[in-house]
Design an enzyme around this catalytic site. Structure first.
Site, short mmCIF file in Angstrom:
data_model
loop_
_atom_site.label_atom_id
_atom_site.label_comp_id
_atom_site.label_asym_id
_atom_site.label_seq_id
_atom_site.Cartn_x
_atom_site.Cartn_y
_atom_site.Cartn_z
N CYS A 15 7.56 37.94 -12.54
CA CYS A 15 7.33 39.28 -11.53
C CYS A 15 5.86 39.47 -11.21
O CYS A 15 4.78 38.70 -12.00
CB CYS A 15 7.80 40.62 -12.16
SG CYS A 15 9.38 40.64 -12.75
N ARG A 40 5.41 35.34 -7.15
CA ARG A 40 5.89 35.19 -8.20
C ARG A 40 7.24 35.91 -8.40
O ARG A 40 7.65 36.00 -9.57
CB ARG A 40 4.91 35.99 -9.02
CG ARG A 40 3.46 35.66 -9.00
CD ARG A 40 2.46 36.78 -9.73
NE ARG A 40 2.97 37.02 -10.95
CZ ARG A 40 2.72 36.14 -12.11
NH1 ARG A 40 1.84 35.21 -11.98
NH2 ARG A 40 2.92 36.37 -13.19
N TRP A 87 11.60 39.29 -9.72
CA TRP A 87 12.45 38.15 -9.70
C TRP A 87 13.45 38.31 -10.95
O TRP A 87 12.79 37.95 -12.04
CB TRP A 87 11.77 36.96 -9.67
CG TRP A 87 12.41 35.73 -9.33
CD1 TRP A 87 12.72 35.16 -8.11
CD2 TRP A 87 12.94 34.80 -10.22
NE1 TRP A 87 13.39 33.94 -8.21
CE2 TRP A 87 13.72 33.66 -9.45
CE3 TRP A 87 13.43 34.74 -11.71
CZ2 TRP A 87 14.48 32.72 -9.97
CZ3 TRP A 87 13.95 33.79 -12.25
CH2 TRP A 87 14.51 32.75 -11.41
N ASN A 113 5.79 42.84 -16.46
CA ASN A 113 6.07 41.24 -16.32
C ASN A 113 6.12 40.94 -17.73
O ASN A 113 5.28 40.86 -18.45
CB ASN A 113 4.99 40.60 -15.32
CG ASN A 113 5.01 39.35 -15.44
OD1 ASN A 113 6.08 38.71 -15.39
ND2 ASN A 113 3.87 38.53 -15.48
N GLY A 114 7.33 40.43 -18.03
CA GLY A 114 7.76 39.71 -19.31
C GLY A 114 9.01 39.99 -19.85
O GLY A 114 9.90 40.57 -19.18
N GLU A 474 11.07 12.89 -6.07
CA GLU A 474 10.22 14.01 -5.34
C GLU A 474 10.71 14.49 -4.04
O GLU A 474 10.87 15.62 -3.80
CB GLU A 474 8.73 13.66 -5.51
CG GLU A 474 7.83 14.83 -4.77
CD GLU A 474 7.94 16.08 -5.23
OE1 GLU A 474 8.38 16.28 -6.26
OE2 GLU A 474 7.37 17.17 -4.84
N LYS A 478 12.21 18.18 -2.88
CA LYS A 478 11.58 18.77 -1.54
C LYS A 478 12.76 19.17 -0.45
O LYS A 478 12.85 20.31 0.05
CB LYS A 478 10.64 17.94 -0.72
CG LYS A 478 9.23 17.78 -1.35
CD LYS A 478 8.57 19.09 -1.65
CE LYS A 478 8.73 19.73 -2.73
NZ LYS A 478 8.00 19.45 -3.93
N GLU A 481 15.02 22.07 -2.09
CA GLU A 481 14.51 23.30 -2.00
C GLU A 481 14.18 23.94 -0.62
O GLU A 481 14.25 25.23 -0.60
CB GLU A 481 13.57 23.51 -3.16
CG GLU A 481 12.39 22.62 -2.98
CD GLU A 481 11.27 22.89 -4.18
OE1 GLU A 481 11.09 23.85 -4.89
OE2 GLU A 481 10.44 21.89 -4.08
N HIS A 497 26.19 -0.21 -8.11
CA HIS A 497 26.82 0.38 -9.53
C HIS A 497 27.32 1.67 -9.15
O HIS A 497 27.82 2.34 -10.38
CB HIS A 497 25.78 0.34 -10.55
CG HIS A 497 25.07 -1.09 -11.09
ND1 HIS A 497 25.82 -2.15 -11.54
CD2 HIS A 497 23.95 -1.61 -10.67
CE1 HIS A 497 25.10 -3.20 -11.93
NE2 HIS A 497 23.98 -2.90 -11.18
N LYS A 592 7.76 30.54 -7.59
CA LYS A 592 6.88 29.80 -7.85
C LYS A 592 6.24 29.57 -9.35
O LYS A 592 6.25 28.24 -9.54
CB LYS A 592 5.35 30.30 -7.05
CG LYS A 592 4.17 29.23 -7.00
CD LYS A 592 4.46 28.15 -6.08
CE LYS A 592 3.19 27.19 -5.79
NZ LYS A 592 3.75 25.99 -5.69
#
Ligand code: F6R
Length: 597
Positions: A15, A40, A87, A113-114, A474, A478, A481, A497, A592
């Protein structure tokens, strides 16, 4: 006395928190700060302001702009206030669970936050004392604990000292008292104060206040802050005053506007010709290399994109420097069959420096007296603090949730480290890489055309061999997401295979096929795919009839292909997201900084 009922706890880990005390209207400043920190977390938002010993609170589910348009968060009155974006990691996203949260008296409010690990015990104690709870969050427990401690001591400082002594877990919070005083505490979650004459900003990130001031105080772990008409005072958790320093925040942090770009993601992809040149820091690279040379055993770890960079590092260091290095996905560290050997060295890679999985890997490794070297973008992050040496990516803030420029900067540093380890055996031409990035970025019409086709499909495969397999991974990440297309990387030789069974005329395969030592084997894979009727998108500097669509990359030294071939795929994923009308900056269900395990 209330009976204790176990409710589902809503953690508030990823958050952003913000507080303002000063002479201006707090609400517009808080809302602007929250918008900048939305990376965040972005499922709900709230703002509370204080004026004449009264609070006004508005909060709801949705992105900052949506909720602001609906509720007018930025219209609240008062020159002090707190705000939050959330979040959710466990449980529902509801208006009630959105922050800020009031204590039972309504005279104290908090954003947090936490995670509070001993919430059950604390909640039960509070319930036994007659407190009740409106939400399912652990945050409300802190608000009421502060109220209890304040009622007992009538002193803000003492109430915070008593409260932090009772909390277990990791957190940062900002609390507002009825008289407008703000207090904020930090325990393993970020807290930074922006200072602008008599205006103070308490925030999870400098982005919360950067448009107002570039003077910042980075609060140390286990310290807390009190801000009121008497100015700012910082104390440790035992109540001893702490001397603080005002740091000038890097000018780059001011550069977080989208400018002419439609999205941060496109801006960040487009910055790469510049950012790739900025990762230079010879002194630190030399120190890093000295540490690696002395390492008894060498490991490298990261999550997501940063792990893909770690795989490339393993390839480069073993091929060119003949150094044996084990890669471990950070989240797999706790499940490793063997303990890390005593006195090993662990290289960690992380854009944010706050990924919980990476920090957990570090915690485990340190039990064996492991030397921690890190490559991070945020040099003030928790990871940097845990490291004996940290190299910064120096690519500026990355706001788009998908890692783009940070990945190529990670690779640049890993290439430089390898080059030093092998006494200049690869000698990368960075000016050339930068020029090639610019060429790829300026010829994107083919990529846009392919994006229009991809918007209709649900599965895509990305094939590569050797070092290009990590780029294929990678690339698949991309595409997943940003475009929400199911994407999977395939090692070229593995086709027969298993994956070949999937190939038919509805399937698209991206082939990473630069003109290097992997070329002819990858061409064989392309032929096998083509024979089954699947469509091929070739990423190559060499044209071929086999490609249904050819994305041309300029030729470059063989060893530099991995860095350049990811850029057209970043663009492809971005433009496909636009075609699918999703928001590339904020993909659904992601955040993020993944500060949860
Ligand atoms: C992918 C992405 C994530 C991050 C991962 C690690 O585009 O952004 O997979 O790479 O969450 O984050 P950091 O590098 O901040 O540790």
């Amino acid at each position: 006395m209330k009976k204790y009922v176990k409710t589902e706890l809503i953690y508030n880990i990823m958050c952003s928190i913000i507080g303002y005390f000063g002479h201006d209207d707090a609400a517009p400043t808080l809302v602007r700060g929250l918008k900048r920190m939305e990376y965040r977390g972005y499922d709900s938002v709230g703002v509370l302001t204080g004026s004449d010993n009264k609070f006004t609170l508005k909060k709801g589910v949705g992105r900052v702009s949506e909720v602001n348009n609906k509720l007018g968060l930025d219209l609240l009155h008062g020159s002090t206030g707190i705000g939050h974006t959330r979040w959710a990691t466990h449980g529902k996203v509801t208006d009630k669970n959105a922050h800020p949260h009031l204590s039972n008296s309504g005279k104290i409010a908090i954003v947090h936050n936490g995670i509070i690990e001993n919430f059950e015990e604390l909640k039960s104690n509070l319930q036994n004392k007659g407190f009740d709870f409106q939400s399912e969050t652990d945050t409300e427990i802190i608000a009421n604990l502060i109220q209890l401690n304040f009622d007992e001591t009538s002193d803000i400082k003492q109430s915070i000292i008593k409260t932090v002594a009772q909390l277990k877990g990791h957190y940062s919070f900002v609390v507002i008292f009825e008289d407008g005083t703000l207090a904020a505490a930090r325990f393993h979650e970020p807290l930074i104060v922006g200072v602008e004459k008599d205006n103070y900003y308490l925030s999870s990130d400098v982005l919360g206040f950067i448009e107002k001031t570039d003077d910042a105080i980075y609060i140390d772990n286990e310290d807390f802050v009190i801000v009121n008409n008497a100015g700012i005072h910082i104390f440790d958790f035992d109540g001893a005053p702490v001397k603080y320093q005002i740091t000038k925040v890097s000018k780059e942090f001011a550069d977080v506007y989208k400018g002419d770009y439609a999205h941060f993601t496109l801006k960040e992809i487009s910055e790469q010709p510049d950012t790739i040149l900025r990762s230079e820091n010879n002194d630190q690279i030399k120190q890093f290399v000295d540490n690696i040379k002395q390492a008894k055993n060498l490991y490298i770890t990261g999550s997501g994109t940063s792990y893909n960079a770690a795989e490339i590092a393993r390839y480069l260091m073993s091929k060119f420097a003949k150094i044996k290095i084990d890669t471990v996905i950070s989240s797999e560290f706790p499940f490793s069959p063997n303990d890390i050997e005593q006195d090993s060295t662990l290289i960690t890679i992380s854009q944010s420096g706050e990924s919980a999985d990476v920090l957990e890997a570090v915690r485990i490794a340190k039990k064996s007296n492991t030397n921690i070297l890190s490559i991070v973008n945020h040099l003030n992050s928790s990871l940097s603090q845990e490291s004996s040496l940290a190299i910064g990516l120096n690519c500026g803030p990355e706001i788009g949730v998908a890692a783009t420029k940070s990945f190529t900067s990670q690779l640049a540093i890993l290439y430089k480290i390898t080059d030093k380890l092998c006494n200049g055996c690869i000698n990368p031409d960075w000016a050339k890489v930068s020029a090639v990035f610019s060429q790829i970025l300026s010829s994107n019409s083919k990529i846009k055309e392919i994006a229009r086709i991809l918007k209709e499909i649900s599965d895509i495969y990305v094939l590569g061999r050797g070092i290009h397999l990590s780029i294929a991974r990678e690339a698949a990440l991309k595409l997943k997401e940003l475009s929400y297309i199911h994407a999977e990387a395939i090692a070229g030789g593995e086709l027969k295979h298993g994956p070949l069974a999937l190939m038919d005329s509805n399937v698209y395969v991206i082939i990473i096929n630069p003109n290097d030592s992997t070329y002819s084997d990858t061409m064989n894979s392309a032929n096998e795919i083509k024979a089954r009727g699947a469509k091929i998108i070739g990423i190559s500097d060499k044209e071929s009839d086999i490609y249904d669509y050819w994305i041309k990359i300029p030729p470059i030294d063989e060893i530099l292909y991995p860095i350049i071939e990811i850029v057209p795929i970043q663009l492809l994923a971005y433009y496909t997201a636009l075609e699918k009308k999703t928001n590339p900056d904020y993909p659904r269900n992601l955040a993020k900084s993944v500060t949860v395990k």
